[in-house]
Design a protein around this motif. Structure first.
Motif, PDB file in Angstrom:
ATOM      1  N   PRO A 123       0.821  -1.230   0.000  1.00  0.00           N
ATOM      2  CA  PRO A 123       0.000   0.000   0.000  1.00  0.00           C
ATOM      3  C   PRO A 123       0.848   1.272   0.000  1.00  0.00           C
ATOM      4  O   PRO A 123       0.505   2.243  -0.673  1.00  0.00           O
ATOM      5  N   LEU A 124       1.962   1.253   0.751  1.00  0.00           N
ATOM      6  CA  LEU A 124       2.849   2.419   0.769  1.00  0.00           C
ATOM      7  C   LEU A 124       3.463   2.645  -0.604  1.00  0.00           C
ATOM      8  O   LEU A 124       3.500   3.785  -1.107  1.00  0.00           O
ATOM      9  N   SER A 125       3.927   1.587  -1.237  1.00  0.00           N
ATOM     10  CA  SER A 125       4.537   1.701  -2.566  1.00  0.00           C
ATOM     11  C   SER A 125       3.530   2.188  -3.595  1.00  0.00           C
ATOM     12  O   SER A 125       3.858   2.991  -4.477  1.00  0.00           O
ATOM     13  N   ASP A 126       2.302   1.709  -3.508  1.00  0.00           N
ATOM     14  CA  ASP A 126       1.243   2.155  -4.427  1.00  0.00           C
ATOM     15  C   ASP A 126       0.997   3.651  -4.271  1.00  0.00           C
ATOM     16  O   ASP A 126       0.837   4.381  -5.262  1.00  0.00           O
ATOM     17  N   ALA A 127       0.943   4.119  -3.018  1.00  0.00           N
ATOM     18  CA  ALA A 127       0.686   5.542  -2.765  1.00  0.00           C
ATOM     19  C   ALA A 127       1.830   6.411  -3.282  1.00  0.00           C
ATOM     20  O   ALA A 127       1.606   7.472  -3.885  1.00  0.00           O
ATOM     21  N   LEU A 128       3.071   5.955  -3.066  1.00  0.00           N
ATOM     22  CA  LEU A 128       4.231   6.696  -3.562  1.00  0.00           C
ATOM     23  C   LEU A 128       4.242   6.749  -5.086  1.00  0.00           C
ATOM     24  O   LEU A 128       4.545   7.790  -5.685  1.00  0.00           O
ATOM     25  N   ALA A 129       3.890   5.621  -5.714  1.00  0.00           N
ATOM     26  CA  ALA A 129       3.858   5.558  -7.183  1.00  0.00           C
ATOM     27  C   ALA A 129       2.822   6.523  -7.747  1.00  0.00           C
ATOM     28  O   ALA A 129       3.080   7.225  -8.736  1.00  0.00           O
ATOM     29  N   LYS A 130       1.672   6.574  -7.129  1.00  0.00           N
ATOM     30  CA  LYS A 130       0.603   7.466  -7.589  1.00  0.00           C
ATOM     31  C   LYS A 130       0.998   8.929  -7.410  1.00  0.00           C
ATOM     32  O   LYS A 130       0.689   9.783  -8.260  1.00  0.00           O
ATOM     33  N   GLN A 131       1.701   9.235  -6.340  1.00  0.00           N
ATOM     34  CA  GLN A 131       2.063  10.619  -6.034  1.00  0.00           C
ATOM     35  C   GLN A 131       3.189  11.133  -6.919  1.00  0.00           C
ATOM     36  O   GLN A 131       3.185  12.291  -7.341  1.00  0.00           O
TER      37      GLN A 131
ATOM     38  N   HIS B 149       9.048  -0.187  -8.197  1.00  0.00           N
ATOM     39  CA  HIS B 149      10.255   0.602  -7.954  1.00  0.00           C
ATOM     40  C   HIS B 149      10.407   0.891  -6.457  1.00  0.00           C
ATOM     41  O   HIS B 149      11.493   0.703  -5.880  1.00  0.00           O
ATOM     42  N   TYR B 150       9.323   1.335  -5.837  1.00  0.00           N
ATOM     43  CA  TYR B 150       9.377   1.669  -4.413  1.00  0.00           C
ATOM     44  C   TYR B 150       9.413   0.408  -3.542  1.00  0.00           C
ATOM     45  O   TYR B 150      10.068   0.405  -2.490  1.00  0.00           O
ATOM     46  N   GLN B 151       8.742  -0.659  -3.973  1.00  0.00           N
ATOM     47  CA  GLN B 151       8.803  -1.916  -3.216  1.00  0.00           C
ATOM     48  C   GLN B 151      10.235  -2.437  -3.152  1.00  0.00           C
ATOM     49  O   GLN B 151      10.690  -2.935  -2.116  1.00  0.00           O
ATOM     50  N   GLN B 152      10.939  -2.328  -4.258  1.00  0.00           N
ATOM     51  CA  GLN B 152      12.328  -2.790  -4.308  1.00  0.00           C
ATOM     52  C   GLN B 152      13.197  -2.002  -3.324  1.00  0.00           C
ATOM     53  O   GLN B 152      14.024  -2.575  -2.609  1.00  0.00           O
ATOM     54  N   ILE B 153      13.018  -0.675  -3.274  1.00  0.00           N
ATOM     55  CA  ILE B 153      13.795   0.166  -2.358  1.00  0.00           C
ATOM     56  C   ILE B 153      13.504  -0.209  -0.910  1.00  0.00           C
ATOM     57  O   ILE B 153      14.412  -0.383  -0.088  1.00  0.00           O
TER      58      ILE B 153
END
Length: 668
Positions: A97-105, A112-116
Motif C-alpha cells: 500500500p505504501l509503494s502504491d501511494a508513492l507511485a501514484k504521487q 520501484h518503491y517496493q524494491q527500495i
C-alpha cells in the motif's frame, strides 16, 4: 618431591594473588567510572551517539513596494526510511500500500518503491532514501501514507527539511536583491538587499536532536524540534517591479546593440529618495548579459560631462560667472600648460554664453570657467564642492559602496591642470548613484535626499518598523541657482542645438545632461581608448516625479560612444514607459506616448480598445510587464511563465474577448 609441591603451591599463590589484584583493579575502575567519572563518560558517549543540530529559520520574504515577491524561502523536504524500527508485521502489511501511494504521487511504478523498501529491510538500512526535494503539499501527503502515518518509530519515517531561497523575478534585479551566504567557518557574505537587511530577514535559529546511526549518518530523534526556530521578518523594499522590468530591458537592448561591456540604470523617486529600479548588467565571455556586479552602487569612475552640473552650480554660487557670461571657446582647443582641452565639435562654438556652453557641453568653456575663476584660490572651489557633499559616500546599508574621489590642493595627484580637468569630469570619481543623488537634489529644489531601498519591516500584517526619507543636505545651493540650472537642464533636451535634443519628445518632457568619458587615455595609442557613455536627469522637466541615470561602459566605438547616442535612448525609453504605465501629468496623452515609443503591438491594442475590446491583441515581442498590463486592463486573468519578452500566448490574437477568461504568457 616435597620441594616440588612447595614450588607449585607458591606459584598458585602468586597466580591467585595476581587474579585478586586484577579483580580489585577492575572493581576499582568500575567504581571510578560509575561514581567518579560517570558523568564525564556519559556525556562523551552522548556526544558520539547523539548531537544537537542547528535548524536554520525561514528567512523573511523580501517584497517590492506593492507587495510582489522579490525573494522568498521555500521549504524542501527529503523522505528517508529507517527499516530497523519497523516491525516485520507492520512492514509486511504496509509495504505494498505504501509503494502504491508513492507511485501514484510521484509517477514511478509501485515495484520501484517496493524494491527500495524491501532492500532496506533486508540490509537493515536505517537511512534509505525514498524521495527528495518535495514541496510542502507533497510532504504532507507522504506523511499520511500507509506505514509512514505511524510516525518516526513505528513507521520508520525520517523527515529532513532544508530551506531554499527563490527569486520569482528570476535574473531581473538579481544583484540588487542579492543574497547572504555562510561558509564552513561561519563567515557571512552579504550582497544587495538580502545582505543589507539581513538583521530583519534572518530570524532566530532552532535546535534538533539527532542520533548517530550506521555509516556515520545522523537520524532525527522524534518528530519535533528541541527548540523551534523563529522565522525572520518580512521586508518591503522601495523597488517597483514594473519600473524595474522597464529599466532592465531598456538597458539590455542598448547593451546588445552597442556590444558594450556593462551598464547600469537607476530610477529614483525625487521627493522621497526611494529607489524604484536598479538594473546592473555585465557581459559574459560568450557575449550574453546578466546581473554580474552592482555597478550602480559599487563602481566609482570619472563621471565626465555629467560633472559639469556640479561645476556650474559651484561657479554660479561663488559668482564666478552668471548664465549669461560670454566665454570664448576659440577654435575648440584651449592649451593650458602642456594640456590641450578639446571640444567634440571641430572648430569650437565661438563665443557663447555659460548656459549655452552647458547645453552643448563645451569642454573648453568649462575648463576656462573653473581654471580662470579659481586658479588664485583653488581651495575655494574644492570647498564649494564639499559643501554640496560631492566628496562624501551616501552611507547606504548595502555593502560595497564605491568611494568618491575629490582631491584637495596639495594632495598627491594635484597639478596645475587639475582645475581644468575637474571642470569636465576628470580627476574626480563618483558612483552612478552618487551622481544621481546630486541630480535628484536639483530636481528636488536643492534638497539632497539619501537614496533609500527599505520601506517597511513587518511580521505578518504587523508593522515592526517604517523608514522615511533622510535629508543629507537641506539646500545644496541657493534657490536662485536651482531655478537657473533647472531651466538649463530642460534646454539640454528641448533646444535643437543641445546635446540631448535627439531625446526630445513633444508628448512628454525630460531634463538632464549627457556625458562621455574617455578611459584608458594614458595610452598614446588612440585605438585603445575606451568610453563611458552616460545620461543623468529627471522627468517630467517641471515638477519632476523621477530622477534617472544611465551609464554604459565600453560601447563598441564603431557603433557609437557619445552619451546622447548610447545612454540617452535608454533614459528616454524608461521615461516613455513610465509615463505610459502611470501618467505623471494630466496633460500627457498615453496613446501618443506609446506611439512615440514605436510600440506597434501597443498601438494595435489601442485600436482594439477603441473597438470596445472585441479581440485579443497580439502580445508577441512585447515585454512581460506591458503584456500583463494590457490583459489586466481588459479584465483577463494572466499567468506568466518565465521572464523577459512574450514568446507565446495561449489564446491567439483576434479571439473574441467575450470568450476569454485567462491567458498564459510564455516569456524568454
Amino acid at each position: 618431591m616435597a620441594a616440588t609441591d612447595k614450588s607449585i603451591l607458591t606459584r598458585l599463590y602468586i597466580v591467585a594473588a595476581g587474579l585478586v589484584l586484577f579483580a580489585a583493579t577492575v572493581l576499582f575502575k568500575l567504581v571510578s567510572i560509575q561514581f567518579v567519572d560517570g558523568e564525564k563518560y556519559q556525556a562523551l558517549a552522548e556526544t558520539r551517539t547523539s548531537h544537537m543540530f542547528t535548524i536554520e529559520p525561514n528567512r523573511g520574504n523580501l517584497y517590492s513596494d506593492d507587495g510582489s515577491l522579490l525573494a522568498t524561502s521555500v521549504s524542501k523536504y527529503t523522505i528517508r526510511f529507517d527499516a530497523v524500527t519497523v516491525s516485520d508485521k507492520d512492514f509486511k502489511e504496509n509495504v505494498k500500500p505504501l509503494s502504491d501511494a508513492l507511485a501514484k504521487q510521484f509517477g514511478k511504478t509501485s515495484s520501484h518503491y517496493q524494491q527500495i523498501l524491501r532492500k532496506a529491510k533486508e540490509n537493515k538500512n536505517r537511512y534509505a532514501l525514498i524521495v527528495r526535494n518535495l514541496d510542502y503539499s507533497d510532504y504532507m501527503a507522504v506523511k499520511s501514507f500507509p506505514l509512514f502515518n505511524k510516525g518516526a518509530f513505528k513507521g520508520g519515517l525520517i523527515i529532513e527539511q532544508k530551506t531554499k531561497r527563490e527569486h520569482p523575478l528570476g535574473k531581473i534585479a538579481e544583484r540588487s536583491v542579492g543574497y547572504e551566504r555562510v561558509d564552513e567557518n561561519g563567515y557571512r557574505t552579504r550582497v544587495g538587499m538580502e545582505g543589507a537587511f539581513s538583521q530583519y530577514l534572518r530570524g532566530i535559529e532552532g535546535k534538533r536532536l539527532k542520533q548517530k546511526i550506521a555509516k556515520g549518518q545522523w537520524k532525527p530523534i522524534g518528530n519535533d524540534n528541541s527548540i523551534e526556530p523563529k522565522d525572520g521578518y518580512d521586508v518591503y523594499s522601495t523597488i517597483d517591479i514594473n519600473i524595474q522590468d522597464i529599466a532592465h530591458h531598456a538597458l539590455l537592448r542598448q547593451l546588445e546593440a552597442y556590444k558594450a561591456d556593462h551598464g547600469t540604470v537607476i530610477v529614483m523617486e525625487v521627493k522621497t529618495g526611494e529607489v524604484k529600479a536598479i538594473a546592473n548588467l555585465g557581459q559574459t565571455p560568450e557575449g550574453k548579459y546578466y546581473e554580474r556586479l552592482n555597478y550602480a552602487i559599487g563602481e566609482s569612475h570619472e563621471p565626465g560631462s555629467t560633472f559639469k552640473l556640479m561645476n556650474l552650480v559651484a561657479a554660479l554660487e561663488d559668482k564666478v560667472v552668471d548664465t549669461a557670461t560670454i566665454i570664448d571657446t576659440e577654435n575648440g582647443n584651449w592649451k593650458i600648460y602642456k594640456k590641450i582641452v578639446k571640444d567634440s565639435k571641430r572648430g569650437g562654438y565661438g563665443k557663447i554664453s555659460v548656459a549655452k556652453a552647458f547645453e552643448v557641453s563645451s569642454n573648453t568653456a568649462f575648463a576656462k570657467i573653473i581654471h580662470n575663476g579659481y586658479k588664485d584660490d583653488p581651495e575655494k572651489y574644492v570647498n564649494r564642492l564639499m559643501t554640496m557633499g560631492v566628496h562624501k559616500k551616501l552611507g547606504l546599508p548595502v555593502l560595497g559602496e564605491g568611494v568618491p574621489v575629490l582631491r584637495y590642493p596639495g594632495d598627491k595627484g594635484w597639478s596645475g591642470i587639475s582645475l581644468a580637468q575637474m571642470a569636465y569630469g576628470y580627476e574626480v570619481s563618483m558612483t552612478p548613484l552618487q551622481t544621481l543623488a546630486f541630480y535628484n537634489a536639483i530636481a528636488n529644489d536643492g534638497e539632497m535626499i539619501k537614496p533609500r531601498l527599505l520601506k517597511e519591516v513587518k511580521e505578518w500584517n504587523k508593522s515592526i518598523m517604517k523608514f522615511d526619507k533622510e535629508v543629507l543636505n537641506p539646500a545644496i545651493c541657493s534657490q536662485e541657482t536651482v531655478k537657473k540650472v533647472q531651466q538649463i537642464l530642460k534646454d539640454v533636451v528641448e533646444k535643437e542645438y543641445a546635446t540631448g535634443h535627439r531625446m526630445y519628445s513633444k508628448n512628454f518632457s525630460m531634463a538632464g545632461k549627457t556625458g562621455t568619458t574617455q578611459t584608458n587615455y594614458v595610452s598614446k595609442d588612440r585605438s585603445k581608448y575606451e568610453y563611458i557613455s552616460s545620461f543623468a536627469g529627471y522627468f517630467p522637466a517641471d515638477d519632476p516625479k523621477y530622477s534617472c541615470i544611465v551609464v554604459i561602459h565600453k560601447p563598441d566605438k564603431s557603433v557609437g560612444y557619445y552619451g546622447a547616442d548610447v545612454s540617452g535612448p535608454v533614459f528616454k525609453s524608461v521615461a516613455q514607459k513610465v509615463y505610459a504605465s502611470s501618467p505623471l501629468t494630466d496633460e500627457v496623452d498615453v496613446k501618443n506616448v506609446w506611439i512615440a515609443a514605436g510600440d506597434e503591438s501597443y498601438e494595435n491594442y489601442y485600436k482594439n480598445a477603441q473597438k470596445n475590446y472585441q479581440e485579443v491583441p497580439n502580445l508577441k515581442g512585447m515585454s512581460g510587464m506591458d503584456a500583463v498590463a494590457i490583459l489586466e486592463n481588459l479584465g483577463i486573468e494572466v499567468e506568466v511563465k518565465g521572464n523577459g519578452m512574450v514568446k507565446h500566448q495561449s489564446i491567439s490574437k483576434g479571439t473574441d474577448i467575450k470568450n476569454v477568461k485567462k491567458i498564459v504568457l510564455e516569456l524568454i
